[in-house]
Design an enzyme around this catalytic site. Structure first.
Site, PDB file in Angstrom:
ATOM      1  N   PRO A  84       0.803  -1.225   0.000  1.00  0.00           N
ATOM      2  CA  PRO A  84       0.000   0.000   0.000  1.00  0.00           C
ATOM      3  C   PRO A  84       0.835   1.273   0.000  1.00  0.00           C
ATOM      4  O   PRO A  84       1.838   1.379   0.709  1.00  0.00           O
ATOM      5  CB  PRO A  84      -0.829  -0.135   1.286  1.00  0.00           C
ATOM      6  CG  PRO A  84      -0.974  -1.607   1.471  1.00  0.00           C
ATOM      7  CD  PRO A  84       0.341  -2.184   1.019  1.00  0.00           C
ATOM      8  N   CYS A  85       0.384   2.251  -0.797  1.00  0.00           N
ATOM      9  CA  CYS A  85       1.151   3.488  -0.963  1.00  0.00           C
ATOM     10  C   CYS A  85       0.740   4.635  -0.039  1.00  0.00           C
ATOM     11  O   CYS A  85       1.543   5.560   0.152  1.00  0.00           O
ATOM     12  CB  CYS A  85       1.089   3.964  -2.415  1.00  0.00           C
ATOM     13  SG  CYS A  85      -0.568   4.366  -2.991  1.00  0.00           S
ATOM     14  N   PRO A  86      -0.486   4.667   0.555  1.00  0.00           N
ATOM     15  CA  PRO A  86      -0.850   5.831   1.379  1.00  0.00           C
ATOM     16  C   PRO A  86       0.135   6.194   2.485  1.00  0.00           C
ATOM     17  O   PRO A  86       0.277   7.384   2.799  1.00  0.00           O
ATOM     18  CB  PRO A  86      -2.219   5.438   1.947  1.00  0.00           C
ATOM     19  CG  PRO A  86      -2.810   4.542   0.907  1.00  0.00           C
ATOM     20  CD  PRO A  86      -1.638   3.748   0.399  1.00  0.00           C
TER      21      PRO A  86
ATOM     22  N   PHE B  77       3.145   6.590   2.343  1.00  0.00           N
ATOM     23  CA  PHE B  77       4.244   7.385   1.801  1.00  0.00           C
ATOM     24  C   PHE B  77       3.777   8.445   0.804  1.00  0.00           C
ATOM     25  O   PHE B  77       4.575   9.234   0.325  1.00  0.00           O
ATOM     26  CB  PHE B  77       5.257   6.467   1.108  1.00  0.00           C
ATOM     27  CG  PHE B  77       5.651   5.285   1.939  1.00  0.00           C
ATOM     28  CD1 PHE B  77       6.463   5.443   3.041  1.00  0.00           C
ATOM     29  CD2 PHE B  77       5.177   4.011   1.642  1.00  0.00           C
ATOM     30  CE1 PHE B  77       6.822   4.355   3.824  1.00  0.00           C
ATOM     31  CE2 PHE B  77       5.526   2.915   2.413  1.00  0.00           C
ATOM     32  CZ  PHE B  77       6.353   3.084   3.520  1.00  0.00           C
ATOM     33  N   SER B  78       2.496   8.445   0.478  1.00  0.00           N
ATOM     34  CA  SER B  78       1.987   9.318  -0.577  1.00  0.00           C
ATOM     35  C   SER B  78       2.020  10.786  -0.166  1.00  0.00           C
ATOM     36  O   SER B  78       1.602  11.153   0.927  1.00  0.00           O
ATOM     37  CB  SER B  78       0.554   8.923  -0.937  1.00  0.00           C
ATOM     38  OG  SER B  78       0.002   9.839  -1.850  1.00  0.00           O
TER      39      SER B  78
END
Length: 454
Positions: free
Chosen positions: A94-96, A98-99
């Site tokens: 999942p990217c959130p 680090f987004s």
């Protein structure tokens, strides 16, 4: 350990597989999926059906190969058995966390599985590891996090490298920068080379989508296509925490408007013969999910016209309602980029070409303050950190050192000691990230927010 027999399919376990962008690319690169794990049921159904319809898996094999659930839940799969003697461990965790568009909570985000994946790699010892994430992970905020990852992979016996890749350098008609980590066991690492970039190879949005825009007879499709120059902004899939499908934040919507696209939603079908609504003096159609999929790197008009069934055939059929389908597409790793990386990893595992001289990851420093505090036998003050960095040739002023320390506090326990003269000294304690601990806060947060995690 001998190299893999040339021509023999290599086996991959893919975590956080989504709807299969990376899956398809790796399959086209010569990998066979032993297992793919995904939390979202609709995305898993898309993946399962396409393994059968387009990749030739038997129905029973596809059912066994796709697991639905939390990848960190031992009830979903058993890495010690399912990933034994594995060629490649891959995933788009999942990217959130680090987004840039999010809060960049890093280790404090219940969706953060990057550190967990690194420890999983150490336990199951695949020959290679491939993880991709958003560009935000490359920011200074996460320099200490990245340093910890490199150091842990070195301890696990791997040579690891980070690269920021642009999708349009691989023929994908959008910006989509992705921060990619590749790690290989020392035997194979000298044979790895990052895939060759092809700047300028991506079509313009208009050229890419003109046939789809015209499929219901819109006579203005060609004129629209000629005005829709350049590649697309990054497709944003979003999460279940937010509403329906649209093409991203305000900046992205402005970029779409310049290309004559209404980014406030996704259409059910292409414009009618009469054309789309006229906004600010020009026709402005919405994209369909089929158009978004093509922008994301699934099959384009040229391949479709040729009936391409080769390794460059990137067809895929998505399951679910429009918002779910859009989210599946928008959160995917572009198949052509995944294929290019897969080919590079396959060649390394087959020991193709001449070995190159390695730069040991232990010598790669992404955060000198982290490295210094981690190696110091005693707490250090800011002045002492500055002096030691200067002596090693890594000059850094007080504001920069203090900024590094503040960043590190987000992801590590920072132990402070106030000396008798009032000066504060620092040392680094435990990494806060979830790496599989039974008592980590991630379990409670994940249970509370599971219905909104994607």
């Amino acid at each position: 350990m001998p190299a893999i027999e040339p021509g023999k399919p290599l086996e991959v376990v893919e975590i956080c597989a989504g709807a299969g962008g990376q899956t398809l690319g790796l399959e086209r690169a010569g990998f066979h999926h032993r297992l793919a794990i995904e939390l979202d049921r609709q995305a898993a159904e898309t993946l399962r059906c396409n393994l059968v319809e387009f990749l030739g898996y038997e129905q029973e094999e596809a059912e066994k190969s796709v697991r639905v659930g939390d990848v960190a839940d031992p009830a979903v799969w058993n890495p010690a058995i399912d990933a034994e003697n594995l060629d490649l461990l891959a995933g788009g965790v999942p990217c959130p966390p680090f987004s840039i568009a999010g809060k960049q909570l890093g280790t404090s985000d219940e969706r953060d599985l990057f550190a967990w994946a690194i420890e999983l790699c150490g336990k199951v010892q695949p020959k290679a590891l491939l993880l991709e994430n958003v560009r935000g992970l490359s920011a200074n905020r996460f320099a200490g996090y990245r340093q910890h990852v490199l150091d842990r992979l070195t301890e696990h016996g791997y040579i690891a490298e980070w690269q920021l890749l642009q999708a349009d350098d691989f023929g994908v008609s959008q910006l989509r920068p992705r921060f990619v980590l590749v790690a290989l066991q020392r035997e194979f690492a000298p044979y790895f080379e990052w895939p060759e970039r092809r700047p300028g190879s991506a079509k313009s949005v208009g050229a890419l989508l003109v046939d789809l825009m015209a499929e219901n007879g819109w006579e203005g499709a060609q004129a629209w296509a000629e005005s829709a120059r350049g590649i697309a902004p990054t497709i944003v899939g979003g999460s279940k925490k937010h509403g329906g499908a649209d093409l991203g934040p305000t900046r992205a919507k402005r970029a779409w408007a310049e290309k004559g696209v209404d980014a406030m939603g996704v259409a059910n079908e292409a414009p009618p013969v009469a054309g789309p609504p006229v906004i600010e003096g020009r026709p402005r159609p919405k994209l369909t999910t089929a158009m978004v999929a093509r922008i994301q790197g699934w099959q384009d008009a040229d391949a479709a016209a040729e009936g391409d069934k080769s390794e460059n055939d990137f067809r895929w059929r998505f399951h679910g309602r429009k918002t779910s389908v859009y989210r599946q597409i928008g959160n995917a790793f572009p198949p052509p980029v995944a294929k290019a990386l897969g080919v590079s990893i396959r060649n390394a595992l087959n020991k193709v070409g001449e070995p190159r001289e390695l730069v040991e990851t232990a010598d790669v420093v992404t955060d000198p303050v982290y490295k210094l505090l981690r190696s110091s036998a005693r707490p250090l003050s800011v002045d002492q950190i500055i002096a030691k960095l200067s002596a090693s040739g890594a000059a850094m002023g007080q504001p920069e050192v203090e900024r590094h320390i503040n960043h590190l506090k987000h992801d590590f326990e920072m132990i402070t000691l106030t000396r008798s003269n009032g000066v504060v000294a620092y040392s680094i304690g435990e990494f806060k990230a979830f790496v599989g601990q039974d008592d980590h806060q991630r379990h409670d947060l994940f249970s509370q927010h599971r219905s909104k995690i994607s």
